[in-house]
Design a protein around this motif. Structure first.
Motif, mmCIF file in Angstrom:
data_model
loop_
_atom_site.group_PDB
_atom_site.id
_atom_site.type_symbol
_atom_site.label_atom_id
_atom_site.label_comp_id
_atom_site.label_asym_id
_atom_site.label_seq_id
_atom_site.Cartn_x
_atom_site.Cartn_y
_atom_site.Cartn_z
ATOM 1 N N TYR A 184 -5.247 -13.152 -17.398
ATOM 2 C CA TYR A 184 -4.901 -14.605 -18.082
ATOM 3 C C TYR A 184 -6.154 -15.271 -17.709
ATOM 4 O O TYR A 184 -6.622 -15.782 -16.574
ATOM 5 N N VAL A 185 -6.862 -15.555 -18.855
ATOM 6 C CA VAL A 185 -8.181 -16.235 -18.866
ATOM 7 C C VAL A 185 -8.189 -17.659 -19.530
ATOM 8 O O VAL A 185 -7.669 -17.936 -20.633
ATOM 9 N N MET A 186 -8.409 -18.744 -18.727
ATOM 10 C CA MET A 186 -8.293 -20.027 -19.061
ATOM 11 C C MET A 186 -9.463 -20.313 -19.938
ATOM 12 O O MET A 186 -10.793 -20.125 -19.759
ATOM 13 N N LEU A 232 -5.676 -15.448 -23.460
ATOM 14 C CA LEU A 232 -6.647 -16.510 -23.744
ATOM 15 C C LEU A 232 -6.178 -17.810 -24.181
ATOM 16 O O LEU A 232 -5.492 -17.830 -24.988
ATOM 17 N N SER A 233 -6.079 -18.591 -23.149
ATOM 18 C CA SER A 233 -5.365 -19.859 -23.630
ATOM 19 C C SER A 233 -5.598 -21.129 -22.612
ATOM 20 O O SER A 233 -6.135 -21.155 -21.569
ATOM 21 N N ALA A 234 -5.694 -22.336 -23.362
ATOM 22 C CA ALA A 234 -6.032 -23.539 -22.742
ATOM 23 C C ALA A 234 -4.809 -23.926 -21.963
ATOM 24 O O ALA A 234 -4.835 -25.097 -21.120
ATOM 25 N N ARG A 235 -3.624 -23.307 -21.842
ATOM 26 C CA ARG A 235 -2.362 -23.839 -21.157
ATOM 27 C C ARG A 235 -2.473 -23.102 -19.684
ATOM 28 O O ARG A 235 -2.317 -22.042 -19.633
ATOM 29 N N GLY A 236 -2.797 -23.961 -18.971
ATOM 30 C CA GLY A 236 -3.265 -23.552 -17.530
ATOM 31 C C GLY A 236 -1.754 -23.874 -16.633
ATOM 32 O O GLY A 236 -1.892 -23.591 -15.330
ATOM 33 N N GLU A 237 -0.651 -24.298 -17.203
ATOM 34 C CA GLU A 237 0.468 -24.396 -16.378
ATOM 35 C C GLU A 237 0.770 -23.179 -15.587
ATOM 36 O O GLU A 237 0.739 -22.003 -16.379
ATOM 37 N N GLU A 238 1.177 -23.129 -14.470
ATOM 38 C CA GLU A 238 1.504 -22.067 -13.439
ATOM 39 C C GLU A 238 2.694 -21.293 -14.331
ATOM 40 O O GLU A 238 2.612 -19.960 -14.116
ATOM 41 N N ASN A 239 3.857 -21.848 -14.558
ATOM 42 C CA ASN A 239 4.789 -21.216 -15.301
ATOM 43 C C ASN A 239 4.426 -20.286 -16.553
ATOM 44 O O ASN A 239 4.658 -19.260 -16.822
#
Length: 228
Positions: free
Chosen positions: A101-103, A81-88
């Motif tokens: 992976y849930v934004m 669970l993360s606000a980090r949406g970068e592809e890497n």
């Protein structure tokens, strides 16, 4: 898909409370931690079916928790669970063994759907083989019996069979005492003092004709593994 226990590691208390409340309303049991250090301890020692893991945490970050889980609890289902949406970040998380992976922000409906999907996939993984080769013979887990090439047989108790199957499914990986107590006995290692595991290992070796420990090997200070 209620009744499973889900561990939530999230430092934002409002988000964590909302996730825990939603899970418990849906029928799940929960464990929770608000920082990386206590989260790491629960992740490695707790008894749970699924981990919901934030990446940015005080103390250890989510990636380091995921790396340690991959090393010590292989196969543990994890949703990031993360606000980090970068592809890497997404790719790294999945490469480290995360199942999804849930934004953030996410809806309760979406989260519960992802949780149910991962738990369902976990339950539907390929069923283990009922017959497996052991030195000098074969074990049939359907009736808990070891048959040797010389015609002799040994019966395994239900717990002995579960223990042997778990070690065989680890495919040569060293399995710790804590992991076995969690997944075979269903006990919390931190609250358990028992020598029953050692007795079961001894009985298995005797029934498998492995008194020399050439198949079921003790790795001192780490646990046990089986050699193919």
């Amino acid at each position: 898909m209620g009744e499973a226990t889900i561990l939530v590691i999230e430092d934002d208390s409002a988000v964590r409370r909302g996730v825990v409340d939603a899970l418990e309303f849906a029928g799940y049991r929960t464990l929770e931690a608000g920082d990386g250090d206590s989260g790491m301890e629960l992740a490695l020692q707790g008894t749970y079916g699924l981990l919901l893991l934030d990446l940015v945490l005080p103390g250890r970050d989510g990636f380091s928790i995921l790396e340690e889980l991959k090393r010590r609890r292989a196969g543990q289902p994890v949703i990031i669970l993360s606000a980090r949406g970068e592809e890497n970040d997404r790719v790294r998380g999945l490469e480290l063994g995360a199942d999804d992976y849930v934004m953030k922000p996410f809806s309760v409906r979406e989260l519960l759907a992802r949780v149910e999907a991962v738990l369902r996939r976990t339950c539907e993984r390929v069923a283990p083989e009922e017959k497996r080769a052991v030195p000098g013979g074969e074990v049939d887990f359907s009736d808990g019996r070891v048959s040797f090439q010389d015609g002799a047989e040994e019966s395994l108790s239900e717990r002995e069979a579960e223990l042997l199957r778990y070690l065989l499914e680890a495919k040569g990986r060293v399995v710790s005492r804590d992991e076995i107590l969690r997944h075979v006995w269903g006990l919390d290692p931190a609250r358990t003092e028992t020598r029953t595991l050692d007795m079961h290992i001894m009985h298995l070796r005797s029934k498998l004709r492995d008194k020399a420990q050439e198949f079921l090997v003790t790795v001192r200070g780490k646990g046990w593994k089986v050699l193919s």
